[in-house]
Design a protein around this motif. Structure first.
Motif, PDB file in Angstrom:
ATOM      1  N   UNK A 114     112.677 106.928  99.573  1.00  0.00           N
ATOM      2  CA  UNK A 114     113.095 106.776 100.972  1.00  0.00           C
ATOM      3  C   UNK A 114     112.833 108.087 101.708  1.00  0.00           C
ATOM      4  N   UNK A 115     111.814 108.077 102.558  1.00  0.00           N
ATOM      5  CA  UNK A 115     111.474 109.271 103.328  1.00  0.00           C
ATOM      6  C   UNK A 115     112.385 109.379 104.547  1.00  0.00           C
ATOM      7  N   UNK A 116     112.858 110.569 104.802  1.00  0.00           N
ATOM      8  CA  UNK A 116     113.680 110.843 105.977  1.00  0.00           C
ATOM      9  C   UNK A 116     112.909 111.767 106.914  1.00  0.00           C
ATOM     10  N   UNK A 117     112.863 111.381 108.193  1.00  0.00           N
ATOM     11  CA  UNK A 117     112.119 112.145 109.195  1.00  0.00           C
ATOM     12  C   UNK A 117     110.615 112.148 108.950  1.00  0.00           C
ATOM     13  N   UNK A 118     110.115 111.029 108.525  1.00  0.00           N
ATOM     14  CA  UNK A 118     108.659 110.885 108.578  1.00  0.00           C
ATOM     15  C   UNK A 118     108.353 110.492 110.026  1.00  0.00           C
ATOM     16  N   UNK A 119     107.463 109.560 110.275  1.00  0.00           N
ATOM     17  CA  UNK A 119     107.208 109.112 111.641  1.00  0.00           C
ATOM     18  C   UNK A 119     108.469 108.466 112.220  1.00  0.00           C
ATOM     19  N   UNK A 120     109.178 107.747 111.323  1.00  0.00           N
ATOM     20  CA  UNK A 120     110.475 107.163 111.677  1.00  0.00           C
ATOM     21  C   UNK A 120     111.569 107.887 110.901  1.00  0.00           C
ATOM     22  N   UNK A 121     112.794 107.683 111.319  1.00  0.00           N
ATOM     23  CA  UNK A 121     113.899 108.344 110.611  1.00  0.00           C
ATOM     24  C   UNK A 121     113.921 107.956 109.143  1.00  0.00           C
ATOM     25  N   UNK A 122     113.685 106.679 108.898  1.00  0.00           N
ATOM     26  CA  UNK A 122     113.729 106.181 107.521  1.00  0.00           C
ATOM     27  C   UNK A 122     112.458 105.396 107.208  1.00  0.00           C
ATOM     28  N   UNK A 123     111.860 105.720 106.098  1.00  0.00           N
ATOM     29  CA  UNK A 123     110.783 104.891 105.559  1.00  0.00           C
ATOM     30  C   UNK A 123     111.214 104.533 104.135  1.00  0.00           C
ATOM     31  N   UNK A 124     111.712 103.321 104.001  1.00  0.00           N
ATOM     32  CA  UNK A 124     112.220 102.869 102.706  1.00  0.00           C
ATOM     33  C   UNK A 124     111.073 102.197 101.954  1.00  0.00           C
ATOM     34  N   UNK A 125     110.849 102.596 100.720  1.00  0.00           N
ATOM     35  CA  UNK A 125     109.741 102.020  99.948  1.00  0.00           C
ATOM     36  C   UNK A 125     110.224 101.594  98.570  1.00  0.00           C
ATOM     37  N   UNK A 126     109.843 100.390  98.173  1.00  0.00           N
ATOM     38  CA  UNK A 126     110.130  99.940  96.804  1.00  0.00           C
ATOM     39  C   UNK A 126     108.825  99.550  96.139  1.00  0.00           C
ATOM     40  N   UNK A 127     108.620 100.049  94.948  1.00  0.00           N
ATOM     41  CA  UNK A 127     107.396  99.828  94.164  1.00  0.00           C
ATOM     42  C   UNK A 127     107.698  99.055  92.896  1.00  0.00           C
ATOM     43  N   UNK A 128     106.746  98.233  92.467  1.00  0.00           N
ATOM     44  CA  UNK A 128     106.854  97.583  91.160  1.00  0.00           C
ATOM     45  C   UNK A 128     105.480  97.596  90.504  1.00  0.00           C
ATOM     46  N   UNK A 129     105.455  97.703  89.211  1.00  0.00           N
ATOM     47  CA  UNK A 129     104.196  97.580  88.487  1.00  0.00           C
ATOM     48  C   UNK A 129     103.783  96.110  88.486  1.00  0.00           C
ATOM     49  N   UNK A 130     102.476  95.858  88.605  1.00  0.00           N
ATOM     50  CA  UNK A 130     101.994  94.478  88.586  1.00  0.00           C
ATOM     51  C   UNK A 130     102.267  93.748  89.888  1.00  0.00           C
ATOM     52  N   UNK A 131     102.080  92.447  89.860  1.00  0.00           N
ATOM     53  CA  UNK A 131     102.210  91.615  91.061  1.00  0.00           C
ATOM     54  C   UNK A 131     103.635  91.088  91.138  1.00  0.00           C
ATOM     55  N   UNK A 132     104.481  91.771  91.889  1.00  0.00           N
ATOM     56  CA  UNK A 132     105.916  91.456  91.870  1.00  0.00           C
ATOM     57  C   UNK A 132     106.542  91.707  93.231  1.00  0.00           C
ATOM     58  N   UNK A 133     105.993  91.059  94.260  1.00  0.00           N
ATOM     59  CA  UNK A 133     106.483  91.293  95.624  1.00  0.00           C
ATOM     60  C   UNK A 133     107.898  90.767  95.841  1.00  0.00           C
ATOM     61  N   UNK A 134     108.261  89.656  95.164  1.00  0.00           N
ATOM     62  CA  UNK A 134     109.615  89.119  95.341  1.00  0.00           C
ATOM     63  C   UNK A 134     110.668  90.109  94.870  1.00  0.00           C
ATOM     64  N   UNK A 135     110.381  90.751  93.714  1.00  0.00           N
ATOM     65  CA  UNK A 135     111.302  91.774  93.214  1.00  0.00           C
ATOM     66  C   UNK A 135     111.428  92.917  94.219  1.00  0.00           C
TER      67      UNK A 135
END
Lengths: 351, 351
Positions: A114-135
């Protein structure tokens, strides 16, 4: 979180687990969010930025959705450490090169950042290995809700979430999958994929996002539109198209094998041989050769090497990682030698 | 002599012993001789050719100058066996492709070969590893004398030894050294060497003699004139010029190392890596890569491989040797695969 230790580990997206991970390296969703009572970072002076950073640092320390986050003060890091976080896809290049007080909260497994003070105050990112967009969606939704329970986001009933750049306005979501497509590149079928994706408003980028070259046959496919559709609809578009690309890539690989198994075997085997013996090697050549080796392992043409190590080398051979591993600043020429040394050592220790 | 066994051994010129053998692969002298009472082979009918062959076969069985010679009836060999003898430099391409009864007497060590009914009745050849023309001359002179003691050579007081082709008339001698000159090729200085040699009437040819390409950075340097000078004078010309080329090549190699050790190390190391992993490889690429590896070993940049095996591979990877090793006839595509298999096996068994 000890940044040094990152040079000895792989992030979530390199684990090579999860569905279709022979072709889909990782799935990622990020949300752009801003706090209602503060100006966007680009309009904020240093004291406001500092206030936002302190506020959100405290917020993230509350383990949103049960997630323990290690907060790293990005503005306090040396260039090399910032670059290393970029290479691991934990912060953006912009966040690394920006100014003013800013940070990033990272989970131990590196699957939440979770980046703070990037272009927006918050840039929340979640990553998963493989094809797992629902997770990804489930988790990021929970984190987003947890933060929103305490904080008031900048939100318009008409426009949705407000963001510094209008292209992110609305849902603030970017859904992306990182795909390894050496077969489609080799047969030049990849241009057909690009054309098809453009028609449905999906963007194709290289490994390191906007403006980066497609090195090592890696492509990030993501939505361009964030407004006027729900998050679920946007995720659905990507979820629908990825299996088609996966089966296209698989079909092309099998055609390559059946038409010219010898030639393909030769190509991947030589790539492996060069990586094990080169004494100086550029980042670009490394990516290309690792891509061939990765393809070779997935097709069973190389049987004395495992995908996770190859995945790890894609990141550990990047400039900042290499310099962190060697504990010294290195110019390009010396980096190329250090890179070759490191690859030889890693590939030969496994034999 | 068992031709099959040749696929498991190296000839004299591949031993990599003898003076300056890092650069001078081998020294060779051959004498063209004809029997006075018979027409030259090109003018002889089948029965005369047969008579000459029988006569000289019996003559060679007498161990000239104490040399035991295995007589091989070349006209009775299959194409592949004849080609193998060409690849080992034991007979000429012309002798392989000619017609009529003909043969070759070969010593166990393959350092003496005497062709019968090539262009001339006798083509006596003595080979040594490294730069050793005096040894060659001593031995060939003794063999020549021993045969001449029993047989009357075609000889003219005015012209000297008479030969089928006027270019060999006089001494009938060809003095040649096979040199490995990767440094001079790499720096393109080799053209200067060619120009200097031409001025003193020396010829430069590829590995397999007249008309053959200079593969693997190998060059044969030999006299063109055979008339009007003594054998000693002709040998002296080559003996004088070779040390200059040797020191030129050594100087260029050292310059390459001091200017760009990393680049050179990388080049030779990758060549080695490709040879150890390729799954299909042409003869030309093999020669080029082996040349790099040979240079690398001689410069101490590759330390887990020995020159004799590399020298051997130059010959064993030639088309006929490969097919003999595999006990089957192979088209080019299959030969390239067989060649890669053989090289991988030989290089990896030494590790």
């Amino acid at each position: 979180m000890d940044l040094e230790s990152l040079t000895r580990t792989s992030g979530e997206w390199l684990k090579a687990t999860g569905p279709d991970s022979d072709i889909v390296m990782s799935s990622r969703i990020r949300l752009a969010r801003n706090l209602a009572q503060f100006p966007f970072p680009s309009r904020a002076d240093d004291s406001v930025r500092a206030e936002v950073d302190e506020l959100l640092k405290t917020q993230l320390a509350k383990h949103p959705a049960g997630r323990k986050l290690n907060y790293i003060v990005v503005s306090g890091l040396e260039l090399l450490d910032r670059q290393m976080l970029v290479e691991r896809q934990l912060i953006s290049r912009e966040h690394s090169e920006s100014h003013g007080q800013r940070g990033v909260g990272i989970s131990d497994e590196e699957n939440v950042s979770i980046m703070v003070n990037e272009e927006d105050h918050l840039r929340i990112q979640v990553l998963r290995s493989g094809f797992a967009l629902d997770d990804c969606w489930q988790e990021i939704n929970a984190i987003d809700d947890a933060i929103e329970a305490d904080r008031t986001y900048a939100f318009s009933d008409r426009l949705g979430y407000l963001t510094a750049c209008p292209t992110n306005c609305g849902t603030g979501i970017r859904v992306s999958v990182l795909m390894h497509l050496p077969g489609l590149v080799h047969t030049k079928e990849i241009t057909k994929v690009f054309q098809a994706l453009q028609k449905i408003n999906l963007a194709v980028r290289g490994l390191y996002g906007e403006g980066s070259q497609a090195m090592g046959d890696f492509y990030q496919i993501s939505n361009q539109v964030t407004l006027g559709k729900s998050e679920e609809q946007l995720i659905r578009t990507i979820k629908d198209v990825v299996p088609n690309i996966v089966s296209y890539e698989r079909r092309v690989r099998q055609e390559l094998v059946s038409k010219n198994r010898r030639g393909l075997h030769d190509q991947v085997s030589r790539a492996y041989g060069i990586l094990k013996t080169a004494r100086t090697i550029s980042s670009e050549e490394t990516m290309d050769l690792l891509s061939s080796v990765r393809l070779g392992i997935n097709l069973g043409l190389i049987d004395d090497m495992e995908i996770p190590l190859i995945n790890e080398l894609f990141v550990h051979t990047q400039p900042a990682h290499l310099q962190k591993i060697r504990h010294e600043k290195l110019e390009t020429v010396d980096r190329n030698v250090a890179r070759a040394d490191y690859i030889r050592q890693r590939l030969n220790e496994r034999r």
